[in-house]
Design a protein around this motif. Structure first.
Motif, PDB file in Angstrom:
ATOM      1  N   THR A   1       5.901 -73.152 -10.091  1.00 37.21           N
ATOM      2  CA  THR A   1       4.496 -72.877  -9.752  1.00 37.21           C
ATOM      3  C   THR A   1       4.010 -73.806  -8.653  1.00 37.21           C
TER       4      THR A   1
ATOM      5  N   ASN B   1       5.326 -72.428  -5.500  1.00 35.17           N
ATOM      6  CA  ASN B   1       4.598 -71.221  -5.109  1.00 35.17           C
ATOM      7  C   ASN B   1       3.237 -71.548  -4.518  1.00 35.17           C
ATOM      8  N   MET B   2       2.686 -72.700  -4.878  1.00 33.79           N
ATOM      9  CA  MET B   2       1.377 -73.083  -4.365  1.00 33.79           C
ATOM     10  C   MET B   2       1.444 -73.756  -2.999  1.00 33.79           C
TER      11      MET B   2
ATOM     12  N   PRO C   1       2.759 -72.836  -0.043  1.00 39.29           N
ATOM     13  CA  PRO C   1       2.312 -72.024   1.100  1.00 39.29           C
ATOM     14  C   PRO C   1       0.793 -71.831   1.143  1.00 39.29           C
ATOM     15  N   PHE C   2       0.144 -71.695  -0.003  1.00 31.40           N
ATOM     16  CA  PHE C   2      -1.310 -71.538  -0.031  1.00 31.40           C
ATOM     17  C   PHE C   2      -2.009 -72.819   0.420  1.00 31.40           C
ATOM     18  N   ILE C   3      -1.485 -73.958  -0.007  1.00 33.01           N
ATOM     19  CA  ILE C   3      -2.052 -75.240   0.406  1.00 33.01           C
ATOM     20  C   ILE C   3      -1.856 -75.419   1.912  1.00 33.01           C
TER      21      ILE C   3
ATOM     22  N   MET D   1      -1.614 -72.999   4.117  1.00 32.64           N
ATOM     23  CA  MET D   1      -2.525 -72.068   4.778  1.00 32.64           C
ATOM     24  C   MET D   1      -3.945 -72.633   4.820  1.00 32.64           C
ATOM     25  N   LEU D   2      -4.381 -73.274   3.754  1.00 31.56           N
ATOM     26  CA  LEU D   2      -5.705 -73.894   3.746  1.00 31.56           C
ATOM     27  C   LEU D   2      -5.805 -75.005   4.784  1.00 31.56           C
TER      28      LEU D   2
END
Length: 103
Positions: free
Chosen positions: A13, A16-17, A19-21, A23-24
């Motif tokens: 997990t 998986n997080m 790439p989102f971090i 992107m932010l």
């Protein structure tokens, strides 16, 4: 056995997080931060505007500032059609020679 399942779930997990971090972070440095700098410069421009400056409003009206009212944050701009009262925030840029040579 259960410990290894929980450890695998935590690491997957987290992975998986990432790439989102990322992107932010990219979103902040490419969009939010430059916009904040533009707003800061625009606010500084609007506070430093002087009487007699040739300006363009956000609606595209060209004119010269003939009166400034600090109490209600308005300016009176003389155009070819007459004098019009605007909010200071409606002034988008200055057309004076000094300002044009700096760019």
């Amino acid at each position: 056995m259960f410990e290894s399942i929980f450890l695998q779930a935590d690491s997957s997990t987290l992975m998986n997080m990432v790439p989102f971090i990322a992107m932010l972070g990219v979103f902040y440095f490419l969009i939010i931060r430059p916009q904040m700098n533009r707003q800061k410069k625009e606010k500084q421009f609007q506070t430093n505007i002087k009487k007699g400056a040739k300006v363009v409003t956000s609606s595209g009206i060209h004119g010269k500032i003939v009166e400034m009212n600090d109490n209600d944050n308005t300016v009176v701009i003389e155009t070819g059609a007459g004098k019009i009262k605007f909010e200071c925030s409606a002034i988008s840029m200055e057309l004076s020679k000094k300002y044009l040579t700096e760019k």
